[in-house]
Design an enzyme around this catalytic site. Structure first.
Site, short mmCIF file in Angstrom:
data_model
loop_
_atom_site.label_atom_id
_atom_site.label_comp_id
_atom_site.label_asym_id
_atom_site.label_seq_id
_atom_site.Cartn_x
_atom_site.Cartn_y
_atom_site.Cartn_z
N CYS A 182 0.96 -1.43 -0.01
CA CYS A 182 -0.09 0.03 -0.11
C CYS A 182 0.86 1.23 -0.06
O CYS A 182 0.23 2.34 -0.34
CB CYS A 182 -0.98 -0.06 1.23
SG CYS A 182 -2.02 -1.59 1.16
N HIS A 185 -3.40 7.09 3.21
CA HIS A 185 -3.63 5.77 2.48
C HIS A 185 -5.17 5.64 3.21
O HIS A 185 -5.33 5.66 4.41
CB HIS A 185 -2.64 4.84 3.05
CG HIS A 185 -3.22 3.44 2.78
ND1 HIS A 185 -3.70 3.09 1.52
CD2 HIS A 185 -2.94 2.30 3.31
CE1 HIS A 185 -3.94 1.76 1.57
NE2 HIS A 185 -3.84 1.23 2.47
N ASN A 242 -9.95 -0.18 0.99
CA ASN A 242 -8.54 -0.10 0.76
C ASN A 242 -8.15 -0.56 -0.59
O ASN A 242 -8.19 -1.62 -0.80
CB ASN A 242 -7.84 -0.89 1.76
CG ASN A 242 -6.44 -0.77 2.01
OD1 ASN A 242 -5.78 -0.55 0.82
ND2 ASN A 242 -5.76 -1.30 3.04
N1 COA Z 1 -17.58 -8.56 10.64
C1 COA Z 1 -18.04 -9.08 11.79
N2 COA Z 1 -17.04 -9.34 12.92
C2 COA Z 1 -15.89 -9.38 12.31
C3 COA Z 1 -15.23 -8.89 11.14
C4 COA Z 1 -16.27 -8.63 10.28
N3 COA Z 1 -16.03 -8.04 9.01
N4 COA Z 1 -13.91 -9.15 11.14
C5 COA Z 1 -13.93 -9.33 12.33
N5 COA Z 1 -14.70 -9.54 13.10
C6 COA Z 1 -14.63 -10.02 14.57
C7 COA Z 1 -13.68 -10.67 15.07
O1 COA Z 1 -13.89 -12.23 14.75
C8 COA Z 1 -13.78 -10.51 16.47
O2 COA Z 1 -14.68 -11.45 17.17
P1 COA Z 1 -14.36 -12.01 18.50
O3 COA Z 1 -14.18 -11.08 19.44
O4 COA Z 1 -15.62 -12.89 18.82
O5 COA Z 1 -13.25 -12.94 18.33
C9 COA Z 1 -14.26 -9.11 16.73
O6 COA Z 1 -14.69 -8.97 15.25
C10 COA Z 1 -13.17 -8.01 16.83
O7 COA Z 1 -12.06 -8.37 15.87
P2 COA Z 1 -10.82 -7.44 15.81
O8 COA Z 1 -9.87 -7.91 14.91
O9 COA Z 1 -10.15 -7.31 17.19
O10 COA Z 1 -11.34 -5.98 15.30
P3 COA Z 1 -10.68 -4.71 15.16
O11 COA Z 1 -11.33 -3.77 16.00
O12 COA Z 1 -9.13 -4.75 15.48
O13 COA Z 1 -10.83 -4.44 13.52
C11 COA Z 1 -9.62 -4.39 11.36
C12 COA Z 1 -10.17 -5.21 12.50
C13 COA Z 1 -9.14 -5.30 10.50
C14 COA Z 1 -10.70 -3.25 10.89
C15 COA Z 1 -8.58 -3.54 12.13
O14 COA Z 1 -7.65 -4.28 12.92
C16 COA Z 1 -7.63 -2.97 11.30
O15 COA Z 1 -8.34 -1.94 10.49
N6 COA Z 1 -6.39 -3.06 10.97
C17 COA Z 1 -5.69 -2.46 10.22
C18 COA Z 1 -5.54 -3.33 8.88
C19 COA Z 1 -5.03 -2.52 7.64
O16 COA Z 1 -5.15 -1.33 7.55
N7 COA Z 1 -4.57 -3.25 6.90
C20 COA Z 1 -4.16 -2.91 5.54
C21 COA Z 1 -2.86 -1.97 5.60
S1 COA Z 1 -2.42 -1.33 4.37
#
Ligand code: COA
Length: 322
Positions: A112, A249, A279
């Protein structure tokens, strides 16, 4: 003194829109979860256009907006993690498609951050006298490396391309660039693919899809978006109060919100379009810059920071005067 400047922008997104509600029909998620955790409402998913086609369309528009002929281009740099094939590069296919017969062409992979790495290379090529006109493109069809059964990743990504024509000039343009990698975290975000170290070993079933440790990437992103912004400000000898816009980004609204608070820079001055595209990896920054240009938001003399982060893990920023 030779400087380099963005003199034309183009972008292209596939017409097929996939909303959060549509995703919820085949994966266990909801519009409410995606919107509150990421800010994304919908994304574009290519049906039959490959990365080179998206890139080609963005380049044609960028050249037109710059009033530059394809055969005047010296270099084409395509940043992508979702090329049409291993070889040839997307940039060679683009070169052929647009008729840039006098250009050399190569792809780069900085995930990215790829467009920002490409801008840094273009800036160096121009300042060294090696090139006068460089096309820098971020183009992705991430949909083909997305595991559409994995709700942790499939809700995040989208397909798009954005292109910038960068030209040698005596005016102010690209004022500071900074890129960096933290390879110790390479495992946090990957697209494994077939095992090229031993092609006779069968690939794991879902190895060709994106896999990610979301929380690790989130921690990294919130730290480096601030660090990279401060770095280019320092290099350009400017303060945050001199900046008109930051184009981050487009990964997650919460990451941008964090950066806004940490930098003391109002959220309204961050350009945000992730709600409409998700993204789009290397395409996200040039697509956002292109939309600002189309909306008439960019005024001569504006100082703008482009900043991104991604797989590698990599990050980078560029400070430009429009
Ligand atoms: N829909 C519903 N529930 C979801 C889900 C979805 N699409 N994706 C994950 N969950 C659930 C998980 O299973 C978890 O459930 P649990 O507590 O029962 O285990 C819960 O939601 C929380 O998951 P978590 O991973 O802690 O969520 P988060 O607040 O960290 O958000 C992201 C997840 C991926 C949105 C976040 O971590 C993020 O944006 N990270 C950076 C990613 C990024 O930018 N990547 C590209 C880089 S260029």
């Amino acid at each position: 003194m030779i400087n380099s400047k963005i003199v034309g922008l183009g972008a292209y997104v596939p017409s097929n829109i996939v909303t959060n509600d549509k995703l919820s029909e085949f994966v266990d998620t909801s519009d409410e979860w995606i919107l509150t955790r990421t800010g994304i409402k919908e994304r574009r998913v290519s049906i039959d256009e490959d990365t080179s086609e998206l890139a080609t369309r963005a380049c044609i528009e960028a050249l037109k907006n710059a009033s530059i002929k394809a055969d005047d281009v010296d270099h084409i740099i395509v940043a992508t993690v979702s090329p049409d094939m291993f070889c040839p590069s997307v940039s060679c296919i683009v070169q052929n498609n647009i008729g840039a017969v006098n250009a050399s062409a190569l792809d780069i992979n900085a995930a990215c951050s790829g467009f920002l790495y490409g801008v840094k290379l273009a800036n160096s090529l121009i300042k060294s006298g090696e090139a006068k006109i460089v096309l820098v493109v971020g183009a992705e069809t991430l949909s083909k490396v997305t595991d559409w059964t994995d709700r942790r990743t499939c809700v995040l990504f989208g397909d798009a391309a954005g292109a910038a024509v960068i030209k040698a000039t005596e005016e102010n343009g690209i004022m500071a660039v900074h890129t960096m990698a933290e390879g110790d975290k390479w495992n946090a975000l990957k697209i494994d693919g077939i095992p090229v170290r031993n092609p006779f070993v069968k690939a794991e079933e879902r190895a060709h899809y994106i896999s990610m440790n979301g929380q690790e990437v989130f921690r990294f992103a919130t730290r480096v978006i601030v660090e990279a912004t401060r770095k280019v400000l320092k290099k350009a000898d400017l303060n945050i109060s001199d900046i008109t816009y930051i184009i981050p980004h487009q990964a997650n609204l919460r990451i941008i919100d964090y950066a806004s608070k940490k930098l003391g820079f109002p959220i309204e001055k961050f350009y945000i379009n992730l709600d409409r595209y998700g993204n789009t990896s290397s395409a996200s920054v040039p697509l956002a810059l292109y939309e600002m240009f189309q909306e008439g938001k960019l005024k001569k003399g504006d100082k703008i920071i482009l900043v991104g982060f991604g797989g590698g893990l990599t990050y980078g920023a560029t400070l430009i005067e429009w």
